[in-house]
Design a protein around this motif. Structure first.
Motif, short mmCIF file in Angstrom:
data_model
loop_
_atom_site.label_atom_id
_atom_site.label_comp_id
_atom_site.label_asym_id
_atom_site.label_seq_id
_atom_site.Cartn_x
_atom_site.Cartn_y
_atom_site.Cartn_z
N HIS A 135 94.61 64.75 62.85
CA HIS A 135 93.29 64.58 63.47
C HIS A 135 93.39 64.02 64.89
N ILE A 136 94.51 63.42 65.26
CA ILE A 136 94.62 62.85 66.61
C ILE A 136 95.11 63.88 67.62
N PHE A 137 95.48 65.07 67.15
CA PHE A 137 95.89 66.14 68.06
C PHE A 137 94.68 67.01 68.40
N ASN A 138 94.50 67.26 69.69
CA ASN A 138 93.43 68.15 70.11
C ASN A 138 93.87 68.91 71.36
N GLN A 139 92.95 69.66 71.91
CA GLN A 139 93.23 70.48 73.08
C GLN A 139 93.75 69.62 74.24
N GLN A 140 93.08 68.50 74.51
CA GLN A 140 93.46 67.64 75.63
C GLN A 140 94.86 67.06 75.47
N THR A 141 95.22 66.71 74.23
CA THR A 141 96.54 66.15 73.96
C THR A 141 97.63 67.06 74.48
N PHE A 142 97.54 68.32 74.13
CA PHE A 142 98.59 69.26 74.52
C PHE A 142 98.54 69.60 76.02
#
Length: 544
Positions: free
Chosen positions: A213-220
């Protein structure tokens, strides 16, 4: 929208004004809750003057009133007024609540990013940091405040914008829980401060949390941005290691289902392009189901930088078949393609597109067009384009000088230079590079030396490595190795490998084995596996 007198207003504002009139008629505007609601309504409708009038008309103000006015200033990007209002709030003895703290912290971050104003950037950072630290201290000392994840993330973001990365890290570590927003905020903080390696280390910690849940588009996107920064900043790091990091991140993005997202996919393409790995960039580009203009332009730029003009032209044809609308950045890339390929037809086609899209007033675009015409040996078109411009910028003049340099027309080169001086323009380093290149191509040694000395004497421009490189090449090809030695001795920076290579070539031409040996040893120490120096030295021995 509705027409009200001479003004066009949103329907919501028109209805709100009607309700305000009704409330006033019934005597309800004196009620603090009604007045605060009206103030919030005007703020949401974007009418800041009406919001201020409503707020100032209040005889009594509660937390909601103050916060509504503070939010209105922050939403409109007026950080200074928000902070002044906060000071006024404290002066009246009103203690802030959790929401006030969040809004004022946002104002602090906003103040740092504001352009212009009375104070310089450093002063604004100091003011914002002092206010932010005071609020942080209040949160830690006052039991009525809670450092929840939202307040903590806003505090972290404020410290990041103020350049206080250690304070941001402290807040992040003290958060009672971490959401995707707080992880992204900390990753962004490292990127904003140019600490790409720490951003990737934090990503590694994040990955070990094993919380999808802590991974999203912005993370990558941020992680791939960190990879690009490492390529740009850490020249000593092994290229293979950087590519491995990038490919591992790419695999993570695939695992979490974000690799083919248009924003993440574009970030991956950009990363591979910065690595110089065109093949991987092409594979990623072709795998994407959706591509926006940014994706296409990144790929075009990579082809231009790598000298793949034909591939860039094919990509442009593909863009046309998909009816992509191009902007000035894309056109600039395509003009460079036209210059590389010497395609006058493409340059004229793009010239028409520039006029049709109305960007012929952008000086940088027109300068690139003039340069492209010059690269196609068609300065007739380049000069006609220049004559249509009405600009007081030096860039188009420099493009004309560069174009005439390609043609070998030294008279026009110096005519354009003198003309630019007459109209009051100041040459820059790029202008002098073009002038010195013209002299170098045509062997004008004395004139080149006059230009080189004039840079610092008449214009206060310190010669850079490119200027020295041109002068060394000019003197070496003229066989004047005493001046070559003098130039190398005067250089305030290390000579580039290309400079030593051109010197080595000139030594072969003039049978100067002593200087050739010195140049060979230096190039060999810089690039021991390149074949060029050995070939040059073999030719030097053969000619002797």
């Amino acid at each position: 929208f509705v027409i009200d007198g001479n003004f066009v207003k949103p329907i919501s504002l028109s209805i709100g004004e009607g309700l305000h009139a009704d409330a006033k008629k019934r005597g309800f505007t004196c009620d603090v809750y009604v007045a605060t609601a009206l103030s919030s309504m005007y703020a949401k409708c974007g009418t800041l003057v009406q919001t201020e009038l409503m707020f100032n008309s209040l005889s009594q103000r509660n937390f909601v009133s103050w916060n509504a006015m503070l939010s209105a200033y922050v939403d409109r990007g007026n950080a200074a007024k928000a902070l002044q209002l906060y000071q006024h709030m404290l002066d009246e003895g009103v203690n802030p609540d959790d929401l006030t703290v969040i809004i004022v912290l946002q104002a602090c971050g906003l103040l740092v990013q504001e352009k212009g104003g009375v104070f310089g950037d450093d002063v604004k950072k100091l003011i914002a940091l002092n206010i932010g630290q005071a609020l942080h201290a209040d949160v830690l000392c006052d039991n009525s405040f809670t450092l929840d994840v939202f307040t903590g993330t806003t505090l972290l973001d404020m410290y990041s914008k103020c350049g206080a990365i250690e304070e941001a890290k402290y807040v992040f570590c003290e958060l009672p829980e971490r959401t995707a927003i707080s992880w992204v905020a900390m990753l962004s903080a490292y990127i904003e401060q140019g600490q790409a390696e720490k951003a990737l280390q934090l990503y590694s910690v994040m990955y070990k949390e094993e919380d999808v849940h802590i991974f999203n588009q912005q993370t990558f996107v941020i992680a791939f941005q960190a990879c690009v920064m490492l390529v740009q900043e850490e020249k000593d790091r092994e290229e293979g290691m950087l590519i491995e990091i990038g490919m591992a991140l790419h695999a993570d993005a695939c695992e979490h289902g974000y690799a083919l997202d248009v924003v993440v996919g574009t970030a991956i393409v950009r990363m591979y392009c910065h690595y110089g790995s065109i093949t991987n960039a092409e594979i990623m580009f072709n795998a994407m189901n959706e591509r926006d203009l940014v994706t296409w332009t990144i790929m075009l730029s990579a082809y231009v930088e790598q000298g793949h003009g034909e591939k860039a032209l094919c990509l442009y044809n593909e863009m046309q078949s998909e009816n992509m609308t191009i902007d000035e950045v894309t056109i600039t890339c395509l003009l460079q393609v036209g210059g590389q390929l010497g395609s006058l037809e493409l340059c004229r086609e793009l010239h028409f597109a520039i006029i049709a899209s109305g960007i012929d007033t952008i000086s940088s675009v027109m300068a690139t067009l003039i340069h492209a015409y010059g690269s196609c040996a068609s300065m007739r078109d380049g000069r006609a384009t220049f004559d249509e411009l009405h600009t007081n910028e030096m860039v188009p003049w420099t493009s004309c000088i560069s174009g005439y340099t390609v043609e070998g027309n030294i008279e026009e080169v110096f005519f354009m230079f003198e003309w630019s001086r007459i109209v009051g323009l100041q040459p820059d380093k790029i202008t002098f590079c073009s002038l010195l290149s013209a002299c170098d191509h045509l062997g004008y040694v004395t004139r080149a030396l006059e230009c080189f000395n004039s840079m610092s004497r008449d214009y206060g421009i310190t010669p850079g490595v490119q200027h020295y490189e041109i002068m060394v090449d000019l003197f070496a090809r003229a066989g004047n190795f005493m001046m070559v030695e003098k130039m190398l001795g005067e250089m305030p920076m290390e000579a580039s490998s290309s400079m030593w290579m051109s010197l080595l070539g000139a030594c072969v031409q003039h049978n100067n084995s002593q200087v050739a040996k010195e140049a060979f040893d230096v190039v060999l120490s810089l690039h021991p596996l390149e074949a060029g120096p050995y070939i040059f030295m073999a030719n030097a021995h053969a000619s002797l």
